[in-house]
Write a protein that holds these residues in place. Sequence first.
Motif, short mmCIF file in Angstrom:
data_model
loop_
_atom_site.label_atom_id
_atom_site.label_comp_id
_atom_site.label_asym_id
_atom_site.label_seq_id
_atom_site.Cartn_x
_atom_site.Cartn_y
_atom_site.Cartn_z
N SER A 199 -49.79 29.76 -0.74
CA SER A 199 -48.86 28.63 -0.72
C SER A 199 -47.56 29.03 -1.40
O SER A 199 -47.56 29.84 -2.34
N THR B 157 -42.55 22.88 1.35
CA THR B 157 -43.77 23.56 0.92
C THR B 157 -44.55 24.01 2.15
O THR B 157 -44.65 23.28 3.13
N HIS C 121 -48.27 25.94 3.36
CA HIS C 121 -49.62 26.40 3.03
C HIS C 121 -50.14 27.27 4.17
O HIS C 121 -49.98 26.92 5.35
N PHE D 224 -56.22 32.02 0.89
CA PHE D 224 -55.16 31.01 0.87
C PHE D 224 -53.86 31.58 0.30
O PHE D 224 -53.88 32.49 -0.52
N VAL E 235 -51.95 19.59 -0.68
CA VAL E 235 -53.15 20.39 -0.93
C VAL E 235 -53.95 19.72 -2.04
O VAL E 235 -53.37 19.18 -2.99
N PHE F 228 -56.18 20.43 3.11
CA PHE F 228 -54.75 20.49 3.41
C PHE F 228 -54.39 19.34 4.35
O PHE F 228 -55.09 19.07 5.33
#
Length: 404
Positions: free
Chosen positions: A157, A141, A143, A155, A296, A338
């Motif tokens: 992600s 993952t 971000h 943002f 997150v 985060f």
Amino acid sequence: MSYEAGVSTGPNDLISKLKIFLEAEGWTVNLYAAIGAGYRLHVQKTAADATEMYFNFRSAIAETGTTLITENNYGSANGTVTGLIVNGSTGYDVGELWHVQPGYSENSGQADKSFGCCMTQMSTTAIPAYYFFTPNNDADTVHIVVEVTAGKFQFMSFGLLDKQGTFTGGQFFSASMATYKPYLDYTDPYSGMAPRYFAQNSSGADVYPHGAVYVDVDGTANWRNADYSAGLPKIAFPCVSGQKSGYTHASKAGMCSYFYDKSPSAYNAMAAMCPIYTLLKWDDDNYSLLGWPDGVRFLNVTNYDPAEEITYGAETWTVFHADSCGFTPINMYAGFAFKKVESSSSSSSNSSSHSSSSHSSSSHSSSSHSSSSHSSSSSSVSSSHSSSSTSSSHSSSSSSHSSG
């Protein structure tokens, strides 16, 4: 896990930095090439559970939605994007357009129209700051936080959910803006100042989902959007969705609002941090918990400065204000944290020990956070339904990168 922060000279420099970061984190770059006024980037990675992930990116410099997203998309998407766009697919084909790769994410109920999310309104010459986070050891993952102008953050992600249960899929993406009318939430004071990241529209007037998850439901595998009027099943993200008068929430999708309402704590002035519980919505009363993106959290940022670091036991989290995406915030101080430093003793992604933290805020009264201890345990949401086998170069500016 890894972390990088720095400044950027614009969207094309930003996508170049993202390419380099992803390569270092074990992602395979299938293509990186100039297109229009920007660049396209196609990456893939085999996740820890063997899920194959494919994501497609496009940087843009004052380009229109109809040109950026797809030639057969909504003609009304007439806003311009200066920023970064993402969508998902299940494969890569060099002969296809950047946004209609094999198994691409489709717009709700529109099989011939692609769907993605974006960050926009960026400077073409000077982005004050960017941040890249990978919250776990396998970097499944990613971000991205961008300070588009001083004190205003957007943002993005993408990656694989921390899945609860066994099912096919779990790939997801989300960002501050939808590619359908990408300008709408940023410049229209009537469409909301609060976060749209990991949220969905709370009324049916327009359809502009801000994320999607790939999941196999009863033998049908595809990308399911998080919007208001899509057919069922669909995705429900938990974050509150902003309106001019403050914030609202649509059905179970607003569960983060309860964390928001109960923060900051009267005992120590700290905020409860809510995981992004991602649900599959079968109907208005039945939901299944798919999981959550690692690293997150949604929180009330009333007592936190932008980009402030807070400590929870052995973990360090960086906080950013989301309500500053639009005009002056109205009745809301929402944001996201985060994970920058992982706890070596953490037993799960949603349990931690909170230690003391002290900070002040430039936009509100200062406060001091005293030590406390909290714990939370994983929850499960079930329904009567089940989901089964559910090359070019740019100038680069300074940045810092660390791995842990």
